[in-house]
Design a protein around this motif. Sequence first.
Motif, PDB file in Angstrom:
ATOM      1  N   GLU A 132       2.749  -4.331 -13.588  1.00  0.00           N
ATOM      2  CA  GLU A 132       1.793  -3.681 -12.693  1.00  0.00           C
ATOM      3  C   GLU A 132       1.294  -4.621 -11.604  1.00  0.00           C
ATOM      4  OE1 GLU A 132      -0.566  -4.196 -16.677  1.00  0.00           O
ATOM      5  OE2 GLU A 132       1.502  -3.818 -16.039  1.00  0.00           O
ATOM      6  N   HIS A 133       1.346  -5.937 -11.861  1.00  0.00           N
ATOM      7  CA  HIS A 133       0.981  -6.904 -10.835  1.00  0.00           C
ATOM      8  C   HIS A 133       1.978  -6.870  -9.680  1.00  0.00           C
ATOM      9  CE1 HIS A 133      -1.537  -9.607 -13.777  1.00  0.00           C
ATOM     10  NE2 HIS A 133      -2.044  -8.410 -13.584  1.00  0.00           N
ATOM     11  N   VAL A 134       3.261  -6.668 -10.013  1.00  0.00           N
ATOM     12  CA  VAL A 134       4.280  -6.556  -8.960  1.00  0.00           C
ATOM     13  C   VAL A 134       4.028  -5.304  -8.125  1.00  0.00           C
ATOM     14  CG1 VAL A 134       6.736  -6.386  -8.447  1.00  0.00           C
ATOM     15  CG2 VAL A 134       5.990  -7.725 -10.395  1.00  0.00           C
ATOM     16  N   THR A 135       3.739  -4.196  -8.810  1.00  0.00           N
ATOM     17  CA  THR A 135       3.467  -2.935  -8.105  1.00  0.00           C
ATOM     18  C   THR A 135       2.307  -3.088  -7.135  1.00  0.00           C
ATOM     19  OG1 THR A 135       4.245  -1.694 -10.033  1.00  0.00           O
ATOM     20  CG2 THR A 135       2.922  -0.494  -8.418  1.00  0.00           C
ATOM     21  N   ASN A 136       1.238  -3.729  -7.597  1.00  0.00           N
ATOM     22  CA  ASN A 136       0.074  -3.950  -6.732  1.00  0.00           C
ATOM     23  C   ASN A 136       0.408  -4.903  -5.591  1.00  0.00           C
ATOM     24  OD1 ASN A 136      -1.549  -2.299  -8.328  1.00  0.00           O
ATOM     25  ND2 ASN A 136      -2.217  -3.980  -9.629  1.00  0.00           N
ATOM     26  N   HIS A 137       1.190  -5.940  -5.907  1.00  0.00           N
ATOM     27  CA  HIS A 137       1.551  -6.933  -4.897  1.00  0.00           C
ATOM     28  C   HIS A 137       2.409  -6.335  -3.787  1.00  0.00           C
ATOM     29  CE1 HIS A 137       3.271 -10.534  -3.032  1.00  0.00           C
ATOM     30  NE2 HIS A 137       4.464 -10.010  -3.279  1.00  0.00           N
ATOM     31  N   VAL A 138       3.360  -5.487  -4.146  1.00  0.00           N
ATOM     32  CA  VAL A 138       4.258  -4.885  -3.150  1.00  0.00           C
ATOM     33  C   VAL A 138       3.466  -4.142  -2.082  1.00  0.00           C
ATOM     34  CG1 VAL A 138       6.020  -3.080  -2.843  1.00  0.00           C
ATOM     35  CG2 VAL A 138       6.293  -4.787  -4.639  1.00  0.00           C
ATOM     36  N   ARG A 139       2.317  -3.609  -2.466  1.00  0.00           N
ATOM     37  CA  ARG A 139       1.486  -2.871  -1.499  1.00  0.00           C
ATOM     38  C   ARG A 139       0.923  -3.768  -0.410  1.00  0.00           C
ATOM     39  NH1 ARG A 139      -1.136   0.237  -6.503  1.00  0.00           N
ATOM     40  NH2 ARG A 139       0.471   1.827  -6.783  1.00  0.00           N
ATOM     41  N   THR A 140       0.882  -5.101  -0.659  1.00  0.00           N
ATOM     42  CA  THR A 140       0.462  -6.012   0.414  1.00  0.00           C
ATOM     43  C   THR A 140       1.526  -6.063   1.501  1.00  0.00           C
ATOM     44  OG1 THR A 140       1.459  -7.974  -0.648  1.00  0.00           O
ATOM     45  CG2 THR A 140      -0.816  -7.430  -1.236  1.00  0.00           C
ATOM     46  N   HIS A 141       2.778  -5.776   1.141  1.00  0.00           N
ATOM     47  CA  HIS A 141       3.862  -5.718   2.121  1.00  0.00           C
ATOM     48  C   HIS A 141       3.916  -4.348   2.802  1.00  0.00           C
ATOM     49  CE1 HIS A 141       5.403  -9.557   0.742  1.00  0.00           C
ATOM     50  NE2 HIS A 141       5.562  -9.099  -0.484  1.00  0.00           N
ATOM     51  N   THR A 142       3.753  -3.293   2.006  1.00  0.00           N
ATOM     52  CA  THR A 142       3.917  -1.935   2.538  1.00  0.00           C
ATOM     53  C   THR A 142       2.644  -1.381   3.174  1.00  0.00           C
ATOM     54  OG1 THR A 142       3.317  -0.913   0.419  1.00  0.00           O
ATOM     55  CG2 THR A 142       5.638  -1.463   0.758  1.00  0.00           C
ATOM     56  N   GLY A 143       1.485  -1.950   2.767  1.00  0.00           N
ATOM     57  CA  GLY A 143       0.217  -1.425   3.282  1.00  0.00           C
ATOM     58  C   GLY A 143      -0.216  -0.141   2.607  1.00  0.00           C
ATOM     59  N   GLU A 144       0.486   0.246   1.539  1.00  0.00           N
ATOM     60  CA  GLU A 144       0.162   1.484   0.829  1.00  0.00           C
ATOM     61  C   GLU A 144      -1.195   1.375   0.129  1.00  0.00           C
ATOM     62  OE1 GLU A 144       1.964   4.320  -2.763  1.00  0.00           O
ATOM     63  OE2 GLU A 144       2.700   2.274  -2.459  1.00  0.00           O
ATOM     64  N   LYS A 145      -2.002   2.434   0.289  1.00  0.00           N
ATOM     65  CA  LYS A 145      -3.314   2.517  -0.372  1.00  0.00           C
ATOM     66  C   LYS A 145      -3.449   3.910  -0.983  1.00  0.00           C
ATOM     67  CE  LYS A 145      -5.658  -0.874   2.563  1.00  0.00           C
ATOM     68  NZ  LYS A 145      -6.834  -1.126   3.439  1.00  0.00           N
ATOM     69  N   PRO A 146      -2.892   4.095  -2.184  1.00  0.00           N
ATOM     70  CA  PRO A 146      -2.806   5.447  -2.754  1.00  0.00           C
ATOM     71  C   PRO A 146      -4.079   5.967  -3.423  1.00  0.00           C
ATOM     72  CG  PRO A 146      -1.744   3.881  -4.208  1.00  0.00           C
ATOM     73  CD  PRO A 146      -2.192   3.099  -3.007  1.00  0.00           C
ATOM     74  N   TYR A 147      -5.092   5.120  -3.557  1.00  0.00           N
ATOM     75  CA  TYR A 147      -6.309   5.533  -4.259  1.00  0.00           C
ATOM     76  C   TYR A 147      -7.438   5.769  -3.251  1.00  0.00           C
ATOM     77  CZ  TYR A 147      -3.514   3.670  -8.051  1.00  0.00           C
ATOM     78  OH  TYR A 147      -2.484   3.409  -8.917  1.00  0.00           O
ATOM     79  N   HIS A 148      -7.929   7.014  -3.211  1.00  0.00           N
ATOM     80  CA  HIS A 148      -8.873   7.422  -2.175  1.00  0.00           C
ATOM     81  C   HIS A 148     -10.226   7.792  -2.782  1.00  0.00           C
ATOM     82  CE1 HIS A 148      -5.305   7.591   0.330  1.00  0.00           C
ATOM     83  NE2 HIS A 148      -4.750   8.382  -0.563  1.00  0.00           N
ATOM     84  N   CYS A 149     -11.293   7.350  -2.133  1.00  0.00           N
ATOM     85  CA  CYS A 149     -12.657   7.716  -2.550  1.00  0.00           C
ATOM     86  C   CYS A 149     -12.979   9.088  -1.975  1.00  0.00           C
ATOM     87  CB  CYS A 149     -13.655   6.675  -2.043  1.00  0.00           C
ATOM     88  SG  CYS A 149     -15.386   7.107  -2.366  1.00  0.00           S
ATOM     89  N   GLU A 150     -13.363  10.025  -2.848  1.00  0.00           N
ATOM     90  CA  GLU A 150     -13.648  11.382  -2.389  1.00  0.00           C
ATOM     91  C   GLU A 150     -15.018  11.506  -1.719  1.00  0.00           C
ATOM     92  OE1 GLU A 150     -14.777  11.131  -6.808  1.00  0.00           O
ATOM     93  OE2 GLU A 150     -13.136  10.476  -5.497  1.00  0.00           O
ATOM     94  N   VAL A 151     -15.817  10.427  -1.793  1.00  0.00           N
ATOM     95  CA  VAL A 151     -17.144  10.460  -1.163  1.00  0.00           C
ATOM     96  C   VAL A 151     -17.061  10.010   0.297  1.00  0.00           C
ATOM     97  CG1 VAL A 151     -19.518   9.585  -1.275  1.00  0.00           C
ATOM     98  CG2 VAL A 151     -18.254  10.031  -3.396  1.00  0.00           C
TER      99      VAL A 151
END
Length: 340
Positions: A132-151
């Motif tokens: 899961e650390h790799v998955t989170n790290h890859v997002r630093t390259h892709t810029g993906e932010k899949p978790y959104h605050c509904e507020v």
Amino acid sequence: MMEDELCENKFKSKLQIESIDLPSNTNKEEGNISLHCEICGKSFSKNCNLTRHKHIHSGKRTYHCEICSKSFSGRGSLNQHKRIHTGVKPYFCDICGKSFSRKIRLTQHKRIHTGEKPYSCDICGKSFPLKEHVTNHVRTHTGEKPYHCEVCEKSFSQRGDLTRHKLIHTGEKPHHCEICGKSFSRNSHLTQHKRVHTGEKPYQCDICGKSFSHGNNVGVHKRIHTGEKPYHCNICGKSFSQNGELTSHKRIHEGERPHHCDVCGNSFSQKSQLTAHKCFHRGEKPYQCDICGKSFTRNGHLTRHKRSHTGEKPYHCDICDKSFSVRSNLTKHNRIHTRK
């Protein structure tokens, strides 16, 4: 009776197994049955394990916790969950003795001791101990932010960051210090706070050996040695080693003095200045030198004073290599070179 025993009782002999009309996603090789999930392709040796696995895809949650009513797709997941309530941690590290409620957590923990990092980023090659650390790290390259605050609709690359962010909206501070009762929104903040009570300073500067209670303080401290000043004033161009110093400096240009003394009404641009000022009204000098006993109203004054005992001179001229114990003396010295 254990689930594995139930599985075995369903098929008491090889003859019984071979007489069953196997589905198309089942293979027989050398007397072993290989059952495949037609949704994700995962393989199982026992039909009951495949049946349990399919609950993940169906969303069916037939196992319920009688304490908090939370539901799970498998009995094993329920048993693991119950350890949250019971506090049972049956898996022990044979190196440091730390215990865990799940075997996978013990396996992951042991990589701290072994240094094993089996998961690598296929973009930059950086390695990690957890997938899961790799998955989170890859997002630093892709810029993906899949978790959104509904507020506030702010987005995050990691679920934990979103969870912590939501506490800003709720005001919840679930982590409590058992020594003084102070509460925090993050467990990491509580851990750092406890060092106020214990005096623990686990982070050390590898240049001068000075220790700190917070890891980020080491990075800031090292700028004394390197001379790095990454924060620049866009009005006068002056540079600072800390962002807080830049914020305070900008108030000189803006004339802002947001910190007011409730005794005499005097105002200050920095909170630390107000705190030190109040000591004058109370006659307090709370910062005492443990070498000679001299007291000061400000911690910064004590720090500078101690250098008279230690001989430390952390401010270096990058032209002639002369060193100084006080930053202002270095500034005055630099004018010698600029006048030439």
